[in-house]
Design a protein around this motif. Structure first.
Motif, PDB file in Angstrom:
ATOM      1  N   ASN A 273     -32.849 -85.420 -63.900  1.00 35.66           N
ATOM      2  CA  ASN A 273     -32.848 -84.131 -63.233  1.00 35.66           C
ATOM      3  C   ASN A 273     -33.834 -83.184 -63.926  1.00 35.66           C
ATOM      4  O   ASN A 273     -34.301 -83.432 -65.033  1.00 35.66           O
ATOM      5  CB  ASN A 273     -31.439 -83.538 -63.186  1.00 35.66           C
ATOM      6  N   THR A 274     -34.105 -82.098 -63.230  1.00 36.28           N
ATOM      7  CA  THR A 274     -35.135 -81.182 -63.733  1.00 36.28           C
ATOM      8  C   THR A 274     -34.728 -80.514 -65.042  1.00 36.28           C
ATOM      9  O   THR A 274     -35.572 -80.273 -65.907  1.00 36.28           O
ATOM     10  CB  THR A 274     -35.438 -80.113 -62.670  1.00 36.28           C
ATOM     11  N   GLN A 275     -33.446 -80.206 -65.212  1.00 35.95           N
ATOM     12  CA  GLN A 275     -33.003 -79.597 -66.459  1.00 35.95           C
ATOM     13  C   GLN A 275     -33.181 -80.535 -67.647  1.00 35.95           C
ATOM     14  O   GLN A 275     -33.438 -80.098 -68.772  1.00 35.95           O
ATOM     15  CB  GLN A 275     -31.532 -79.180 -66.350  1.00 35.95           C
TER      16      GLN A 275
ATOM     17  N   VAL B  79     -36.641 -80.219 -69.195  1.00 35.41           N
ATOM     18  CA  VAL B  79     -36.738 -79.082 -70.122  1.00 35.41           C
ATOM     19  C   VAL B  79     -36.127 -79.445 -71.471  1.00 35.41           C
ATOM     20  O   VAL B  79     -36.687 -79.142 -72.528  1.00 35.41           O
ATOM     21  CB  VAL B  79     -36.047 -77.842 -69.525  1.00 35.41           C
ATOM     22  N   ARG B  80     -34.968 -80.109 -71.420  1.00 33.66           N
ATOM     23  CA  ARG B  80     -34.302 -80.486 -72.671  1.00 33.66           C
ATOM     24  C   ARG B  80     -35.146 -81.453 -73.489  1.00 33.66           C
ATOM     25  O   ARG B  80     -35.273 -81.311 -74.714  1.00 33.66           O
ATOM     26  CB  ARG B  80     -32.938 -81.119 -72.354  1.00 33.66           C
TER      27      ARG B  80
ATOM     28  N   ASP C 133     -41.928 -75.873 -63.681  1.00 34.77           N
ATOM     29  CA  ASP C 133     -41.333 -74.593 -64.058  1.00 34.77           C
ATOM     30  C   ASP C 133     -40.800 -74.694 -65.486  1.00 34.77           C
ATOM     31  O   ASP C 133     -40.016 -75.593 -65.810  1.00 34.77           O
ATOM     32  CB  ASP C 133     -40.192 -74.245 -63.098  1.00 34.77           C
TER      33      ASP C 133
ATOM     34  N   ASN D 210     -38.750 -72.933 -67.113  1.00 35.35           N
ATOM     35  CA  ASN D 210     -37.352 -72.559 -67.317  1.00 35.35           C
ATOM     36  C   ASN D 210     -36.368 -73.589 -66.778  1.00 35.35           C
ATOM     37  O   ASN D 210     -35.388 -73.942 -67.440  1.00 35.35           O
ATOM     38  CB  ASN D 210     -37.072 -71.208 -66.657  1.00 35.35           C
ATOM     39  N   ASN D 211     -36.622 -74.098 -65.542  1.00 42.99           N
ATOM     40  CA  ASN D 211     -35.655 -75.024 -64.955  1.00 42.99           C
ATOM     41  C   ASN D 211     -36.190 -76.437 -64.751  1.00 42.99           C
ATOM     42  O   ASN D 211     -35.463 -77.321 -64.295  1.00 42.99           O
ATOM     43  CB  ASN D 211     -35.142 -74.475 -63.615  1.00 42.99           C
ATOM     44  N   GLY D 212     -37.464 -76.667 -65.069  1.00 47.25           N
ATOM     45  CA  GLY D 212     -38.029 -78.007 -64.954  1.00 47.25           C
ATOM     46  C   GLY D 212     -38.383 -78.426 -63.543  1.00 47.25           C
ATOM     47  O   GLY D 212     -38.729 -79.587 -63.306  1.00 47.25           O
ATOM     48  N   GLN D 213     -38.296 -77.533 -62.587  1.00 46.74           N
ATOM     49  CA  GLN D 213     -38.617 -77.865 -61.192  1.00 46.74           C
ATOM     50  C   GLN D 213     -40.095 -78.242 -61.068  1.00 46.74           C
ATOM     51  O   GLN D 213     -40.969 -77.534 -61.544  1.00 46.74           O
ATOM     52  CB  GLN D 213     -38.308 -76.663 -60.290  1.00 46.74           C
TER      53      GLN D 213
END
Length: 391
Positions: A2-4, A7-8, A52, A54-57
């Motif tokens: 997932n996109t989050q 980011v992680r 993105d 912030n949210n990885g989109q």
């Protein structure tokens, strides 16, 4: 994924490898562009990928038309992975080079991971590998795998595949950094290391001065019952360290630097950068040191070329100079004293300095100064001729 999670992962990589978070996102976008072009089989197509922060989109376009990166397939995904690995390695290499290049001369601690043909390969905080060449190891030391040791960063070079970090335990700065680490007064700037000379594994001479009249610089370095200096000597495997007080007076500094021998007189010749130290016969070997080490280190510490003479040798030099210039002494009974005040003890010295210092410093007229130098030259020629005849 997932996109989050993107980011992680980026945050973890940035933290673990000490990389800039934004540069990782840019690398990931560039890798996805390469994968997309691989998928479409057109290296010249216009592909744009944005993630993105912030949210990885992920948003992607090919020739201004939206595309779904997730549907590109296995081969493009493999391309993205390979490109990312290469870019992260390049970023990590650049980061390591930048960090350690700025730390040249710093004291650093690492763990020996292996030995290679006399050199020790050392892990630095788990982030980079450095090497300690045999030539930069203190003579007589032996090191083993798993040992933790301290050294200074001597050089940092960037090769095509890796960053080479060279360490040293023989450099003078290694001593300087150990003193800074072990002696709070030096770290705080109360006591300063004004000069340092070293022959690694054998002996170091260090001159220290205090910026606070209440603090004894030598005592601060030695510590109570030698506790502070003992830690440094232990780190250096028993290397001898002479700590002497700094002085702005060249005579006092040279006197201190010659210790443990005691000087009875110092004659300085500023024109030649030469100092003559007179020591008792009983202390001659102590002043010179084993293989000339003591006087050699004293010369490096003070910046003067130092000759060591006994009182008898000094007096003999003066008597020979007096005999050579006895015809001039009738006109100036203090001529020899003036020579000695300039540190000129032999005709070699007078020939070497030439007439100008005799004019400027002794106030002699040009004709007399030139005659004195000419006599020195003639005397040396005669000595050389006599020596060749004897052979």
């Amino acid at each position: 994924m997932n996109t989050q999670e993107i980011v992680r992962i980026v945050d973890n990589i940035a933290r673990d490898k000490n990389l800039d978070r934004e540069s990782i996102f840019l690398d990931l976008e560039a890798a996805m562009v390469s994968g997309a072009k691989k998928h479409y089989g057109d290296p010249d197509c216009d592909v744009v990928v944005n993630i993105d922060r912030n949210n990885g989109q992920i948003t992607a376009y090919k020739d201004n038309a939206p595309i779904d990166i997730k549907e590109l397939g296995r081969i493009p995904a493999q391309t993205v992975k390979q490109v990312m690995i290469q870019k992260i390695k390049a970023d990590e290499r650049d980061s390591i080079y930048t960090e350690y290049a700025e730390r040249r001369g710093e004291l650093i601690t690492g763990t020996i991971t292996r030995k290679e043909r006399g050199s020790a390969v050392i892990s630095l905080e788990g982030r980079a590998e450095a090497y300690l060449p045999k030539t930069e190891q203190i003579p007589g030391e032996t090191h083993h795998t798993g040992e933790r040791l301290r050294a200074v960063i001597a050089d940092v070079r960037e090769d095509t595949s890796q960053v080479k970090i060279k360490l040293s335990r023989t450099h003078r700065d290694f001593i300087r950094r150990l003193f800074e680490a072990e002696i709070p007064e030096i770290a705080e700037g109360i006591v300063e290391i004004r000069a340092l000379s070293r022959e690694a594994g054998y002996r170091t001479k260090i001159a220290v001065g205090s910026n606070d009249d209440r603090v004894d610089p030598v005592g601060a370095c030695v510590g109570v019952r030698g506790s502070r200096i003992k830690n440094i000597v232990d780190e250096l495997s028993g290397e001898k360290i002479d700590i002497v007080p700094w002085s702005d007076s060249s005579q006092d500094l040279i006197t201190n630097a010659i210790k443990p021998a005691e000087c009875t007189e110092i004659a300085l010749c500023f024109e030649l950068g030469r100092a003559t130290a007179v020591v008792p016969e009983s202390q001659l070997s102590l002043a010179i040191g084993k293989h000339g080490q003591n006087v050699r280190l004293a010369a490096r510490l003070t910046g003067w070329d130092i000759d060591i003479l006994t009182p008898d040798e000094y007096n003999q030099e003066v008597e020979e100079l007096t005999e050579i210039y006895k015809e001039f002494s009738t006109g100036d009974e203090h001529l020899i004293d003036k020579f000695l005040a300039l540190g000129l003890l032999t005709v070699h010295d007078i020939e070497e300095v030439g007439p100008q210092p005799l004019i400027d410093e002794l106030g002699l007229d040009q004709d007399l100064a030139q005659r004195l130098v000419d006599l020195a030259i003639e005397t040396l020629k005669a000595e050389k001729s006599g020596s060749e005849s004897a052979e």
